[in-house]
Design an enzyme around this catalytic site. Structure first.
Site, short mmCIF file in Angstrom:
data_model
loop_
_atom_site.label_atom_id
_atom_site.label_comp_id
_atom_site.label_asym_id
_atom_site.label_seq_id
_atom_site.Cartn_x
_atom_site.Cartn_y
_atom_site.Cartn_z
N ARG A 115 63.99 -51.13 73.40
CA ARG A 115 63.68 -52.16 72.43
C ARG A 115 64.83 -53.16 72.30
NH1 ARG A 115 64.63 -54.34 67.76
NH2 ARG A 115 62.92 -55.06 66.43
N ARG A 194 63.57 -39.59 68.27
CA ARG A 194 63.73 -40.55 69.36
C ARG A 194 65.12 -40.42 69.96
NH1 ARG A 194 59.62 -44.69 67.52
NH2 ARG A 194 60.06 -45.71 69.50
N ASP A 312 54.49 -56.30 61.36
CA ASP A 312 54.47 -55.12 60.49
C ASP A 312 54.40 -55.46 59.02
OD1 ASP A 312 54.54 -53.38 62.60
OD2 ASP A 312 56.64 -52.81 62.37
N ALA A 325 53.89 -53.86 68.69
CA ALA A 325 54.63 -55.05 69.10
C ALA A 325 53.71 -56.10 69.70
CB ALA A 325 55.72 -54.67 70.10
#
Length: 457
Positions: A115, A194, A312, A325
């Protein structure tokens, strides 16, 4: 074509403030610039930081990257490039291999990568084409009247424009002026561990080096209400994994925490040895990302029709949709087209048309995340052995073959005609023009025939 894309379009005179420099905000700003609007980005952080881990952009959003000179070429070097996703049970049984060849042929390329690295490319592109970005500019409030909209920064400075786009995420201060009250995010019941790190140690392990020996590799393991996805990227140089698990922790103050690796080990205890070895190579701590849920909003736009929530801030997605996204980017380009089609004298019409064009599509796309989560987290392995394809990631043309820019260009005027007749305060009839084919999420859930592209044999 590239030369045409770099030509400066006629200026519309429309002033746009974009609050937030994530993918929704950057796309909105870049596309507003491309369409001839005067745009400024406000970002609360003092500087860019390449944070995060794996993020995916479907063909429906990646086509926008290809329209920004030089961006797709940079993203290609950062993206995972594998033709398959292998799906295994938590015990290591290989259940299905999904191939992407037909998808890329029919719908176009997609970009999946880190990202922070992808964001840096897009950020730099926005700066390179001359978009003003004010960092360390924290927005505390929004305001509007019939003539203009604006924001109040920390410290009291007031900035105004013809339209303001609130793109600063699920806790956007813009939600209050749109909804008329302060709402709070709810925990979805799930969170994601993550991790992203160099693949050097993975490559040294004889039981794991298959991830790196042949370039990029992508594997998903499914277990009871848990799934674990691991991938090597950049021709096997980097490694990333995510683990979605049940979670009911309060998210009042934060939805991202650093946690010890041992927390993930508890969820993955007893899972196959390959996963245990991946955990052995993983640096601690991990990020535990709480998945935020919000009830679908009745509207994304303010009463005076000069402020809009995008990305978002309007519609958080579950990661299993693989569309958060992408839909944020679709929001940005749609708004830019609407403003250009409307012109400075009809900015409020443009904002209402934006919501009408996007609302039903986004609502349908959100459902796909719940459907995929349920397929994977409630997998019946006995049934899957008889019908392995049942575990595949659903991929359908109404979602991935979509061109938001072209759709807005083609459908703005019919939408605006309805709004001129009904008035801008009620967008329901105009929204109804844009209910997608997948109105209940994936087609096979609504009509039983599964019209999405199936994996190649």
């Amino acid at each position: 074509m590239a030369a045409l894309e770099q030509q400066q379009p006629p200026q519309t005179g429309i002033r746009v403030i974009v609050v937030g420099a994530g993918f929704a905000g950057l796309t909105a700003a870049i596309e507003c610039h491309r369409k001839g609007h005067s745009v400024t980005i406000l970002e609360k952080f003092p500087e860019l930081k390449t944070l995060g881990d794996i993020i995916s952009f479907g063909p429906n959003s990646s086509r926008l990257f290809t329209r920004w000179p030089g961006v797709a070429e940079q993203l290609e070097k950062l993206s995972i490039r594998t033709d398959t996703l292998t799906i295994r049970s938590w015990q290591g049984e290989e259940l299905y291999t999904q191939r992407w060849t037909a998808e890329q042929k029919d719908w176009g390329i997609r970009f999946d990568g880190h990202r922070g690295e992808i964001h840096e490319v897009v950020w730099n592109h926005a700066r390179d084409i001359g978009i003003p970005v004010r960092t360390n500019a924290r927005v505390e409030d929004y305001f509007e009247d019939d003539a203009e909209a604006g924001v109040v920064l920390e410290g009291g400075e007031r900035l105004t424009a013809d339209v303001v786009l609130a793109a600063e995420g699920v806790r956007s201060a813009g939600r209050k002026i749109v909804l008329g009250f302060e709402d709070k995010p709810k925990p979805s019941g799930y969170a994601v561990y993550r991790s992203w790190f160099s693949a050097d140690e993975i490559a040294k392990d004889p039981d794991l080096r298959f991830f790196t020996d042949n370039g990029d590799t992508h594997i998903a393991w499914l277990g009871p209400d848990v799934h674990f996805i691991a991938a090597s990227l950049k021709n096997g140089k980097d490694f990333s994994w995510v683990c979605t698990h049940k979670d009911d922790q309060d998210i009042e103050e934060s939805w991202q925490y650093e946690v010890p690796l041992e927390d993930a080990r508890k969820w993955l205890k007893g899972w196959e040895p390959t996963i245990q070895k991946i955990l052995d190579k993983t640096p601690s701590p991990l990020v535990d990302w709480k998945l935020v849920y919000r009830d679908p909003l009745p509207t994304w736009i303010s009463g005076k029709r000069r402020i809009a929530l995008i990305g978002d801030a309007a519609h958080p997605f579950l990661p299993t949709s693989i569309q958060g996204a992408s839909q944020a980017m679709e929001d940005g380009v749609t708004m830019a087209v609407c403003l250009r089609k409307a012109g400075k004298g009809r900015v409020q019409e443009a904002v209402a048309a934006f919501e009408a064009l996007r609302y039903e599509r986004v609502k349908s796309a959100q459902k796909t995340g719940e459907q995929t989560r349920d397929i994977w987290h409630k997998a019946d392995f006995s049934a899957a052995r008889k019908n392995p394809e049942s575990l595949r990631l659903r991929r359908e043309g109404w979602l991935l073959g979509f061109d938001a820019e072209k759709y807005a260009e083609d459908n703005y005027e019919p939408t605006a005609q309805v709004l001129r007749r009904t008035g801008l305060q009620d967008t329901s009839e105009a929204r109804a023009l844009h209910v997608p084919e997948g109105s209940h999420g994936y087609l096979e859930y609504s009509n039983g025939n599964g019209n999405g592209i199936k994996a190649d044999a």
